[in-house]
Design a protein around this motif. Sequence first.
Motif, PDB file in Angstrom:
ATOM      1  N   VAL A   1       9.152  65.018 -12.979  1.00  0.00           N
ATOM      2  CA  VAL A   1       7.762  64.558 -13.106  1.00  0.00           C
ATOM      3  C   VAL A   1       7.309  63.877 -11.812  1.00  0.00           C
ATOM      4  N   ILE A   2       8.162  63.025 -11.257  1.00  0.00           N
ATOM      5  CA  ILE A   2       7.831  62.336 -10.009  1.00  0.00           C
ATOM      6  C   ILE A   2       7.716  63.334  -8.855  1.00  0.00           C
ATOM      7  N   ALA A   3       8.627  64.313  -8.813  1.00  0.00           N
ATOM      8  CA  ALA A   3       8.609  65.306  -7.734  1.00  0.00           C
ATOM      9  C   ALA A   3       7.304  66.096  -7.732  1.00  0.00           C
ATOM     10  N   VAL A   4       6.858  66.495  -8.918  1.00  0.00           N
ATOM     11  CA  VAL A   4       5.587  67.223  -9.009  1.00  0.00           C
ATOM     12  C   VAL A   4       4.439  66.315  -8.585  1.00  0.00           C
ATOM     13  N   HIS A   5       4.456  65.094  -9.078  1.00  0.00           N
ATOM     14  CA  HIS A   5       3.387  64.146  -8.752  1.00  0.00           C
ATOM     15  C   HIS A   5       3.313  63.925  -7.239  1.00  0.00           C
ATOM     16  N   ASN A   6       4.463  63.750  -6.616  1.00  0.00           N
ATOM     17  CA  ASN A   6       4.493  63.537  -5.167  1.00  0.00           C
ATOM     18  C   ASN A   6       4.069  64.781  -4.398  1.00  0.00           C
ATOM     19  N   SER A   7       4.368  65.950  -4.951  1.00  0.00           N
ATOM     20  CA  SER A   7       4.017  67.188  -4.249  1.00  0.00           C
ATOM     21  C   SER A   7       2.504  67.349  -4.146  1.00  0.00           C
ATOM     22  N   TYR A   8       1.783  66.796  -5.118  1.00  0.00           N
ATOM     23  CA  TYR A   8       0.323  66.849  -5.056  1.00  0.00           C
ATOM     24  C   TYR A   8      -0.218  66.031  -3.875  1.00  0.00           C
ATOM     25  N   GLU A   9       0.572  65.061  -3.430  1.00  0.00           N
ATOM     26  CA  GLU A   9       0.129  64.176  -2.356  1.00  0.00           C
ATOM     27  C   GLU A   9       0.473  64.710  -0.970  1.00  0.00           C
ATOM     28  N   ARG A  10       1.284  65.741  -0.923  1.00  0.00           N
ATOM     29  CA  ARG A  10       1.746  66.254   0.370  1.00  0.00           C
ATOM     30  C   ARG A  10       0.724  67.206   0.985  1.00  0.00           C
ATOM     31  N   ASN A  11       0.616  67.126   2.303  1.00  0.00           N
ATOM     32  CA  ASN A  11      -0.317  67.992   3.020  1.00  0.00           C
ATOM     33  C   ASN A  11       0.314  69.307   3.447  1.00  0.00           C
ATOM     34  N   ASP A  12       1.639  69.339   3.515  1.00  0.00           N
ATOM     35  CA  ASP A  12       2.303  70.571   3.924  1.00  0.00           C
ATOM     36  C   ASP A  12       3.670  70.684   3.244  1.00  0.00           C
ATOM     37  N   ASN A  13       4.162  71.907   3.172  1.00  0.00           N
ATOM     38  CA  ASN A  13       5.483  72.194   2.598  1.00  0.00           C
ATOM     39  C   ASN A  13       5.664  71.637   1.187  1.00  0.00           C
ATOM     40  N   ALA A  14       4.575  71.597   0.428  1.00  0.00           N
ATOM     41  CA  ALA A  14       4.648  71.020  -0.917  1.00  0.00           C
ATOM     42  C   ALA A  14       5.571  71.828  -1.826  1.00  0.00           C
ATOM     43  N   ILE A  15       5.463  73.155  -1.754  1.00  0.00           N
ATOM     44  CA  ILE A  15       6.301  74.008  -2.603  1.00  0.00           C
ATOM     45  C   ILE A  15       7.772  73.846  -2.236  1.00  0.00           C
ATOM     46  N   LYS A  16       8.051  73.851  -0.942  1.00  0.00           N
ATOM     47  CA  LYS A  16       9.431  73.691  -0.482  1.00  0.00           C
ATOM     48  C   LYS A  16       9.991  72.350  -0.940  1.00  0.00           C
ATOM     49  N   TYR A  17       9.191  71.305  -0.775  1.00  0.00           N
ATOM     50  CA  TYR A  17       9.607  69.963  -1.206  1.00  0.00           C
ATOM     51  C   TYR A  17       9.897  69.944  -2.704  1.00  0.00           C
ATOM     52  N   LEU A  18       8.995  70.537  -3.474  1.00  0.00           N
ATOM     53  CA  LEU A  18       9.144  70.527  -4.924  1.00  0.00           C
ATOM     54  C   LEU A  18      10.378  71.303  -5.357  1.00  0.00           C
ATOM     55  N   LEU A  19      10.550  72.494  -4.802  1.00  0.00           N
ATOM     56  CA  LEU A  19      11.703  73.317  -5.172  1.00  0.00           C
ATOM     57  C   LEU A  19      13.020  72.643  -4.814  1.00  0.00           C
ATOM     58  N   GLU A  20      13.071  72.037  -3.638  1.00  0.00           N
ATOM     59  CA  GLU A  20      14.303  71.360  -3.223  1.00  0.00           C
ATOM     60  C   GLU A  20      14.674  70.264  -4.209  1.00  0.00           C
TER      61      GLU A  20
END
Length: 209
Positions: A43-62
């Motif tokens: 839940v936190i990972a998804v929430h944080n991914s919304y705040e990212r300007n780049d590489n959000a998918i990569k960040y979330l998947l990792e």
Amino acid sequence: MTQNSDILPTEEQWLSAKTIDYLKSDKAFVYPESVVEAISTIVIAVHNSYERNDNAIKYLLENIVQTLQDRPVSDQYMQINRTDLAQKPLIMQLLILMQDIVIKQHYLGQSVQQLVWLSIAMHTAALLIVQGRKTDTDTILMQFKMAQFSASPRRTWIWDTLPGIAQTEINIEPVLSVFDGILKQQKSALDLLNNKQSIHIEEKKSNKR
């Protein structure tokens, strides 16, 4: 000097705490601590991914893959069949199906998109939980659980309606719009079913007169 206890929690900390409280308040099922932690982490990972300007998918998947590779759901809960899944709460069923994707290393191609959308569904469910929208929470979790679990086109249609993850840009507004559409579609289907049932009941009454 301001004490740490006076510092307000961040959005993701608040959402995580609310989600954990909800899981631990379940009287019908005792969640293993590792499961609670994994759901909170996703839940936190998804929430944080919304705040990212780049590489959000990569960040979330990792984050998702790393969390699920640790196998937060023990083997005793990993029987993936209709009967065994139904014995667990919906949000845990979703976690089980996500862990199955990762452990079997099927997170390639279409499965990558499914893994991302399942995690987004879990996060959306957490948002709905906070709002006290239990019916909508269950609807979202059930739709994605059945889409992943079932091979029937009646259940897997959702994958065809969702945009590719490259098009979502992990932007919360279009994502929530997608989920709002799913809820409206399910409500329309339920209303239609209820209308048919009402008509059937009235017809039976008329036939008895």
